[in-house]
Write a protein that holds these residues in place. Sequence first.
Motif, PDB file in Angstrom:
ATOM      1  N   CYS A   1      -3.182   3.292  11.941  1.00 48.78           N
ATOM      2  CA  CYS A   1      -3.827   2.786  10.717  1.00 48.78           C
ATOM      3  C   CYS A   1      -3.255   3.476   9.476  1.00 48.78           C
ATOM      4  O   CYS A   1      -3.994   4.092   8.694  1.00 48.78           O
ATOM      5  N   PRO A   2      -1.934   3.407   9.267  1.00 47.80           N
ATOM      6  CA  PRO A   2      -1.300   4.193   8.212  1.00 47.80           C
ATOM      7  C   PRO A   2      -1.788   3.844   6.814  1.00 47.80           C
ATOM      8  O   PRO A   2      -1.981   2.679   6.470  1.00 47.80           O
ATOM      9  N   HIS A   3      -1.946   4.902   6.009  1.00 47.96           N
ATOM     10  CA  HIS A   3      -2.336   4.755   4.599  1.00 47.96           C
ATOM     11  C   HIS A   3      -1.125   4.781   3.669  1.00 47.96           C
ATOM     12  O   HIS A   3      -1.293   4.657   2.456  1.00 47.96           O
ATOM     13  N   ASP A   4       0.085   4.961   4.220  1.00 45.85           N
ATOM     14  CA  ASP A   4       1.254   5.128   3.366  1.00 45.85           C
ATOM     15  C   ASP A   4       1.945   3.824   3.009  1.00 45.85           C
ATOM     16  O   ASP A   4       2.954   3.829   2.299  1.00 45.85           O
ATOM     17  N   MET A   5       1.420   2.686   3.476  1.00 47.34           N
ATOM     18  CA  MET A   5       2.024   1.396   3.126  1.00 47.34           C
ATOM     19  C   MET A   5       1.774   1.104   1.644  1.00 47.34           C
ATOM     20  O   MET A   5       0.642   1.156   1.165  1.00 47.34           O
ATOM     21  N   LYS A   6       2.838   0.757   0.939  1.00 43.69           N
ATOM     22  CA  LYS A   6       2.724   0.522  -0.502  1.00 43.69           C
ATOM     23  C   LYS A   6       1.966  -0.769  -0.810  1.00 43.69           C
ATOM     24  O   LYS A   6       1.318  -0.872  -1.852  1.00 43.69           O
ATOM     25  N   PHE A   7       2.087  -1.750   0.080  1.00 43.69           N
ATOM     26  CA  PHE A   7       1.347  -2.999  -0.070  1.00 43.69           C
ATOM     27  C   PHE A   7       0.596  -3.287   1.224  1.00 43.69           C
ATOM     28  O   PHE A   7       1.167  -3.182   2.318  1.00 43.69           O
ATOM     29  N   ILE A   8      -0.675  -3.626   1.112  1.00 43.72           N
ATOM     30  CA  ILE A   8      -1.490  -4.000   2.264  1.00 43.72           C
ATOM     31  C   ILE A   8      -2.196  -5.311   1.935  1.00 43.72           C
ATOM     32  O   ILE A   8      -2.831  -5.432   0.883  1.00 43.72           O
ATOM     33  N   ALA A   9      -2.042  -6.293   2.824  1.00 45.11           N
ATOM     34  CA  ALA A   9      -2.649  -7.610   2.634  1.00 45.11           C
ATOM     35  C   ALA A   9      -2.257  -8.214   1.290  1.00 45.11           C
ATOM     36  O   ALA A   9      -3.071  -8.842   0.616  1.00 45.11           O
ATOM     37  N   GLY A  10      -1.001  -8.004   0.901  1.00 42.35           N
ATOM     38  CA  GLY A  10      -0.473  -8.622  -0.309  1.00 42.35           C
ATOM     39  C   GLY A  10      -0.822  -7.931  -1.601  1.00 42.35           C
ATOM     40  O   GLY A  10      -0.457  -8.413  -2.680  1.00 42.35           O
ATOM     41  N   LYS A  11      -1.506  -6.800  -1.532  1.00 39.53           N
ATOM     42  CA  LYS A  11      -1.899  -6.087  -2.750  1.00 39.53           C
ATOM     43  C   LYS A  11      -1.372  -4.658  -2.737  1.00 39.53           C
ATOM     44  O   LYS A  11      -1.294  -4.022  -1.684  1.00 39.53           O
ATOM     45  N   ALA A  12      -1.011  -4.162  -3.916  1.00 40.93           N
ATOM     46  CA  ALA A  12      -0.516  -2.796  -4.032  1.00 40.93           C
ATOM     47  C   ALA A  12      -1.600  -1.810  -3.589  1.00 40.93           C
ATOM     48  O   ALA A  12      -2.766  -1.937  -3.975  1.00 40.93           O
ATOM     49  N   ASN A  13      -1.202  -0.838  -2.800  1.00 39.87           N
ATOM     50  CA  ASN A  13      -2.130   0.165  -2.261  1.00 39.87           C
ATOM     51  C   ASN A  13      -2.135   1.411  -3.152  1.00 39.87           C
ATOM     52  O   ASN A  13      -2.187   2.543  -2.672  1.00 39.87           O
ATOM     53  N   CYS A  14      -2.094   1.187  -4.466  1.00 37.62           N
ATOM     54  CA  CYS A  14      -1.952   2.304  -5.410  1.00 37.62           C
ATOM     55  C   CYS A  14      -3.282   2.945  -5.785  1.00 37.62           C
ATOM     56  O   CYS A  14      -3.292   4.072  -6.309  1.00 37.62           O
ATOM     57  N   ASP A  15      -4.407   2.274  -5.542  1.00 35.82           N
ATOM     58  CA  ASP A  15      -5.702   2.874  -5.882  1.00 35.82           C
ATOM     59  C   ASP A  15      -5.925   4.128  -5.035  1.00 35.82           C
ATOM     60  O   ASP A  15      -5.717   4.120  -3.816  1.00 35.82           O
ATOM     61  N   GLU A  16      -6.339   5.202  -5.704  1.00 34.81           N
ATOM     62  CA  GLU A  16      -6.601   6.493  -5.059  1.00 34.81           C
ATOM     63  C   GLU A  16      -5.360   7.032  -4.329  1.00 34.81           C
ATOM     64  O   GLU A  16      -5.461   7.754  -3.348  1.00 34.81           O
ATOM     65  N   TRP A  17      -4.188   6.655  -4.830  1.00 29.07           N
ATOM     66  CA  TRP A  17      -2.929   7.110  -4.220  1.00 29.07           C
ATOM     67  C   TRP A  17      -2.743   8.609  -4.429  1.00 29.07           C
ATOM     68  O   TRP A  17      -2.900   9.121  -5.526  1.00 29.07           O
ATOM     69  N   VAL A  18      -2.409   9.311  -3.348  1.00 31.13           N
ATOM     70  CA  VAL A  18      -2.164  10.750  -3.398  1.00 31.13           C
ATOM     71  C   VAL A  18      -0.735  11.010  -2.933  1.00 31.13           C
ATOM     72  O   VAL A  18      -0.420  10.824  -1.753  1.00 31.13           O
ATOM     73  N   PRO A  19       0.168  11.432  -3.836  1.00 34.99           N
ATOM     74  CA  PRO A  19       1.541  11.736  -3.413  1.00 34.99           C
ATOM     75  C   PRO A  19       1.551  12.868  -2.391  1.00 34.99           C
ATOM     76  O   PRO A  19       0.764  13.814  -2.481  1.00 34.99           O
ATOM     77  N   SER A  20       2.440  12.758  -1.416  1.00 37.54           N
ATOM     78  CA  SER A  20       2.545  13.795  -0.392  1.00 37.54           C
ATOM     79  C   SER A  20       3.009  15.109  -0.998  1.00 37.54           C
ATOM     80  O   SER A  20       3.872  15.130  -1.884  1.00 37.54           O
ATOM     81  N   ALA A  21       2.471  16.207  -0.476  1.00 33.38           N
ATOM     82  CA  ALA A  21       2.851  17.533  -0.965  1.00 33.38           C
ATOM     83  C   ALA A  21       4.230  17.948  -0.465  1.00 33.38           C
ATOM     84  O   ALA A  21       4.885  18.792  -1.090  1.00 33.38           O
ATOM     85  N   ASP A  22       4.684  17.378   0.655  1.00 32.21           N
ATOM     86  CA  ASP A  22       5.970  17.816   1.205  1.00 32.21           C
ATOM     87  C   ASP A  22       6.915  16.675   1.565  1.00 32.21           C
ATOM     88  O   ASP A  22       7.989  16.912   2.115  1.00 32.21           O
ATOM     89  N   ASP A  23       6.531  15.428   1.274  1.00 32.27           N
ATOM     90  CA  ASP A  23       7.410  14.295   1.508  1.00 32.27           C
ATOM     91  C   ASP A  23       7.701  13.643   0.166  1.00 32.27           C
ATOM     92  O   ASP A  23       6.830  13.007  -0.424  1.00 32.27           O
ATOM     93  N   PRO A  24       8.918  13.792  -0.351  1.00 30.43           N
ATOM     94  CA  PRO A  24       9.228  13.293  -1.699  1.00 30.43           C
ATOM     95  C   PRO A  24       9.240  11.777  -1.808  1.00 30.43           C
ATOM     96  O   PRO A  24       9.365  11.241  -2.912  1.00 30.43           O
TER      97      PRO A  24
END
Length: 456
Positions: free
Chosen positions: A196-219
Amino acid sequence: MKSSFVILLLALGLCYGQKKGTQTQELHLDMPISNCESGSCSTQATKITIDSNWRWTHDISSATNCYTGNEWSSQFCPDSDTCTANCAIDGVDQNTWTGTYGITAGGGSVTLKFVTHGPYSTNIGSRLYLLESDSAYRMFHLKNREFSIDVDSSNLPCGLNGAMYFVEMDQDGGLSEYPTNEAGAAYGTGYCDAQCPHDMKFIAGKANCDEWVPSADDPNSGTGKYGICCPEMDIWEANSQAQSFTSHPCNVDGYTPCTGTDCGDNGADRYSGVCDKDGCDFAAYRNGVHDFYGPGMTVDSSKKVTLVTQFITSDGTDNGDLVEVRRIFIQDGQTIQNTAVNFPGVTAYDSITEEYCHEIKSFFGDFDDHSAKGGLKAMGDSLGRGHVLVMSLWDDHYAHMLWLDSSYPTTGDLNAPGVLRGPCPTTGGVPSELENQYADASVTFSNIKIGPIQTY
């Protein structure tokens, strides 16, 4: 949960869309397979596309990035609706395939390179899907079938995973299901898996940018509010030191967006989610056989090997319940039967069955989420609905791939059954070190064949 998500998208109107960019013309690489399902084998002219997460995401009216590094643009993506309306994912041409992603294909074979320093970015790994046409994934119905593929994992050190697996994605990548998805399978949309990955940029046709948290060690990565779940059948997760195949059933059908507890995020909610994240794995090293797979061993990982996987049903028909997943290896013209579990007092299983899953999980002291999520019957029901073939190469920022090739958990007693999973050190698998030391690592997949049991 899935239907309510669709209704939410419809309520937002059709003016928003996961758009197709026009900066680069899309090219799919040829990767034909052998289709023997009718009883005789013929070549099927299938192709490959790359996952939407790897694609350039930019303002629809310019070449300005909507996503840079591991962050969304505050200008174009202040929220999901605005971002979805503003941004497009673009095509991949021949130069991009090789120069940006390090992927080469030809003659029914594809090679995925680990690190590629492109003109605009450094690419790490990749994820590819098999297409039956330029607009649809090739669907596999695996019950009462045999699937084979050649894999060369010789150039994969500890900490990397050259994986080939099936997931219950939509054939068109969600193009018809989600009105805001305008890109579809052609552009590699619609990925899901049992984590159930949360790292997909788009889910069900919509940007998954809400509450997006950049990874601390994955650029290149981060996590958004939504995850995306579906059943997963791992045919091959491996490097040159360890390998496994695993059933991951879920109690939902197909592509299912999730939030909160339903995602089963690591921690207290892991076994409360809709999918079995642990799965029921058959891994020779973990099952007490340390001389079966590796360089110079019975299955010699320094050479190409053919993996034959048989999906056996209760009544020998396509409609029967899945009761066994069996593995056979072929190398240098020799057929090698899978090794058996090697622990005193444990049945010497050599395939995945319900009995194996129950007994080995009890012996290892693992929570049996496989049974809780419906076991092999649920896995078979999912396979009956159709799965998409995935090929990937990745490193692991969460657990450094120790669950595959080392001792895991790292605090576990090395004498406790199931802790030893491979010969690699627990200090290894650090992505930054792998990316520096093994940039030229690669995996090659070739000679895909699907047909009745005993086709090989």
